[in-house]
Write a protein that holds these residues in place. Structure first.
Motif, PDB file in Angstrom:
ATOM      1  N   ALA A  44     -56.430  18.223 -31.536  1.00 43.43           N
ATOM      2  CA  ALA A  44     -56.787  19.340 -32.429  1.00 43.43           C
ATOM      3  C   ALA A  44     -56.304  20.695 -32.014  1.00 43.43           C
ATOM      4  O   ALA A  44     -55.905  21.438 -32.726  1.00 43.43           O
ATOM      5  N   ARG A  45     -56.128  20.838 -30.689  1.00 47.31           N
ATOM      6  CA  ARG A  45     -55.751  22.158 -30.114  1.00 47.31           C
ATOM      7  C   ARG A  45     -54.189  22.058 -30.114  1.00 47.31           C
ATOM      8  O   ARG A  45     -53.724  23.266 -30.599  1.00 47.31           O
ATOM      9  N   PHE A  46     -53.600  21.222 -29.897  1.00 44.96           N
ATOM     10  CA  PHE A  46     -52.121  21.375 -29.791  1.00 44.96           C
ATOM     11  C   PHE A  46     -50.995  20.774 -30.847  1.00 44.96           C
ATOM     12  O   PHE A  46     -50.256  21.096 -30.911  1.00 44.96           O
ATOM     13  N   GLY A  47     -51.706  19.835 -31.664  1.00 45.45           N
ATOM     14  CA  GLY A  47     -50.994  19.291 -32.794  1.00 45.45           C
ATOM     15  C   GLY A  47     -51.161  19.891 -33.897  1.00 45.45           C
ATOM     16  O   GLY A  47     -52.137  20.421 -34.509  1.00 45.45           O
ATOM     17  N   SER A  48     -50.030  19.832 -34.699  1.00 46.37           N
ATOM     18  CA  SER A  48     -49.993  20.517 -35.889  1.00 46.37           C
ATOM     19  C   SER A  48     -50.838  19.640 -37.181  1.00 46.37           C
ATOM     20  O   SER A  48     -50.838  18.349 -36.970  1.00 46.37           O
ATOM     21  N   ARG A  49     -51.515  20.341 -37.917  1.00 44.94           N
ATOM     22  CA  ARG A  49     -52.142  19.596 -39.152  1.00 44.94           C
ATOM     23  C   ARG A  49     -51.170  19.190 -40.133  1.00 44.94           C
ATOM     24  O   ARG A  49     -51.591  18.362 -41.146  1.00 44.94           O
ATOM     25  N   LYS A  50     -49.935  19.395 -39.949  1.00 47.82           N
ATOM     26  CA  LYS A  50     -48.867  18.704 -41.093  1.00 47.82           C
ATOM     27  C   LYS A  50     -48.300  17.734 -40.458  1.00 47.82           C
ATOM     28  O   LYS A  50     -47.735  17.675 -39.448  1.00 47.82           O
ATOM     29  N   PHE A  51     -48.544  16.495 -41.175  1.00 48.43           N
ATOM     30  CA  PHE A  51     -48.386  15.225 -40.609  1.00 48.43           C
ATOM     31  C   PHE A  51     -46.824  15.077 -40.608  1.00 48.43           C
ATOM     32  O   PHE A  51     -46.031  15.616 -41.273  1.00 48.43           O
ATOM     33  N   ASP A  52     -46.099  14.832 -39.583  1.00 47.25           N
ATOM     34  CA  ASP A  52     -44.714  14.458 -39.278  1.00 47.25           C
ATOM     35  C   ASP A  52     -44.073  13.034 -39.814  1.00 47.25           C
ATOM     36  O   ASP A  52     -44.321  12.203 -39.123  1.00 47.25           O
ATOM     37  N   LEU A 262     -53.219  12.315 -23.611  1.00 46.64           N
ATOM     38  CA  LEU A 262     -53.486  13.100 -22.572  1.00 46.64           C
ATOM     39  C   LEU A 262     -52.312  13.189 -21.825  1.00 46.64           C
ATOM     40  O   LEU A 262     -52.027  14.358 -21.068  1.00 46.64           O
ATOM     41  N   VAL A 263     -51.297  12.461 -21.618  1.00 45.84           N
ATOM     42  CA  VAL A 263     -50.199  12.464 -21.050  1.00 45.84           C
ATOM     43  C   VAL A 263     -49.307  13.565 -21.798  1.00 45.84           C
ATOM     44  O   VAL A 263     -48.368  14.292 -21.099  1.00 45.84           O
ATOM     45  N   HIS A 264     -49.214  13.341 -22.949  1.00 44.98           N
ATOM     46  CA  HIS A 264     -48.310  14.148 -23.722  1.00 44.98           C
ATOM     47  C   HIS A 264     -48.970  14.842 -24.739  1.00 44.98           C
ATOM     48  O   HIS A 264     -49.066  14.680 -26.001  1.00 44.98           O
ATOM     49  N   PRO A 265     -49.494  16.085 -24.452  1.00 43.20           N
ATOM     50  CA  PRO A 265     -50.339  16.838 -25.265  1.00 43.20           C
ATOM     51  C   PRO A 265     -49.655  17.299 -26.542  1.00 43.20           C
ATOM     52  O   PRO A 265     -50.441  17.610 -27.379  1.00 43.20           O
ATOM     53  N   LYS A 266     -48.469  17.750 -26.376  1.00 43.92           N
ATOM     54  CA  LYS A 266     -47.958  18.324 -27.665  1.00 43.92           C
ATOM     55  C   LYS A 266     -46.923  17.608 -28.156  1.00 43.92           C
ATOM     56  O   LYS A 266     -46.555  17.989 -29.558  1.00 43.92           O
TER      57      LYS A 266
END
Length: 321
Positions: A44-52, A262-266
């Motif tokens: 929720a913090r780092f990911g876009s809400r626009k689905f890739d 957790l390993v790849h937050p972004k």
């Protein structure tokens, strides 16, 4: 191990250590919710809400000289798949237009074989140049272990992202493939970056590796830093050495996604092949805790999820499509 402390460190811009990540492989069922909640907050913090979203076309099928034990396209195994050279230009353009009109963000040609060279590369670059000029969709490519010249030509033709999976942990890979190495894959990824493309790299879970090896795999991916990580769940193909591999449980899949987050937050964590082996409940939970992209439509040699079904699920899980 304090999962809350790990979460807060990641949310503050820090990162989980290798030892801490590996310790998550042994997490007990009473802490599953804690792990997944942490992953959901990081997403929720780092990911876009626009689905890739992306889609792929099997642009050259079968007769591959590599002996990857999971793959239907290897000439080493009798899998009864269709064999054909490069698809015709009209087919490629039609598929790209279909996906663009369906709202898919990325489109990739995928070819069997160790690499693409000569006249085949000429043809593919001409396809990409036409797709670039048409516009409306980002272009990706997945064509094996290409050299610098081929990477440069793809980039000049309009390809923005190159896909090359590490597939699994370094400690496990040699038991699955003897005809190329992960070091060759990493060299390919470096060449793609040098040519100006960003990188998509992930792999397959459920090929007989341990949970610890899945975490090892996540950490190895962190060293190459892909912006997109496709997570395939093995779809056993009759005729391949893995055809009788038992399926992973939903908990194994969901926890793997959580640890990857957790390993790849972004990074974009992308649903890829094998989704038919994941229950609808588990798919939705994976979307909550970490998955924020997917390959949509049909896949290479197996049927994928339908685009409209995906669109509904993605929106119901709070993403924009």
């Amino acid at each position: 191990m304090d999962i809350s402390e790990l979460k807060e460190r990641i949310l503050s811009g820090g990162r989980i250590t290798d030892a801490e990540a590996l310790s998550l492989a042994d997490i007990t069922p009473d802490r599953y919710d804690e792990l997944r909640t942490a992953a959901a907050e990081i997403t929720a913090r780092f990911g876009s809400r626009k689905f890739d979203s992306c889609s792929i076309i099997n642009a050259r099928s079968g007769r591959c000289p590599e002996d990857c034990k999971w793959c239907a396209q290897s000439a080493a195994y009798d899998t009864s798949i269709s064999h054909y050279p490069l698809v015709e230009r009209d087919v490629c353009m039609e598929m790209a237009a279909y996906n663009r009109n369906a709202g898919i963000g990325r489109f990739s040609l995928v070819t069997s074989g160790r690499s693409v060279q000569g006249k085949a590369l000429d043809t593919i670059c001409s396809y990409y140049s036409q797709l670039r000029d048409m516009g409306g969709i980002y272009l990706c490519a997945s064509m094996g272990l290409l050299d610098e010249e081929a990477m440069t030509r793809l980039r000049e033709a309009g390809v923005q992202r190159y896909h090359c999976n590490l597939e699994t942990a370094r400690s496990f890979f040699p038991s699955l493939c003897s005809t190329h190495t992960q070091d060759e894959k990493i060299a390919t990824i470096r060449r793609a970056r040098q040519a100006g493309m960003d990188v998509c790299s992930g792999g397959i879970i459920g090929m007989g590796e341990t949970m610890r090896q899945r975490v090892e795999f996540a950490l190895e991916l962190r060293e190459i830093g892909p912006v997109s990580i496709p997570i395939n769940v093995l779809q056993p193909i009759p005729g391949t050495p893995l055809e009788h591999q038992p399926p992973l449980t939903d908990d194994e899949i969901i926890n793997t996604v959580a640890i990857f987050r957790l390993v790849h937050p972004k990074a974009v964590l992308r649903f890829a092949g094998g989704r038919a082996r994941i229950s609808p409940r588990a798919q939705r939970e994976a979307l909550r805790i970490g998955i924020n992209g997917a390959i949509m439509g049909d896949l290479l040699t197996t049927i994928g999820a339908q685009i409209e079904q995906d669109r509904v699920m993605v929106r119901e899980c709070g993403y924009e499509f």
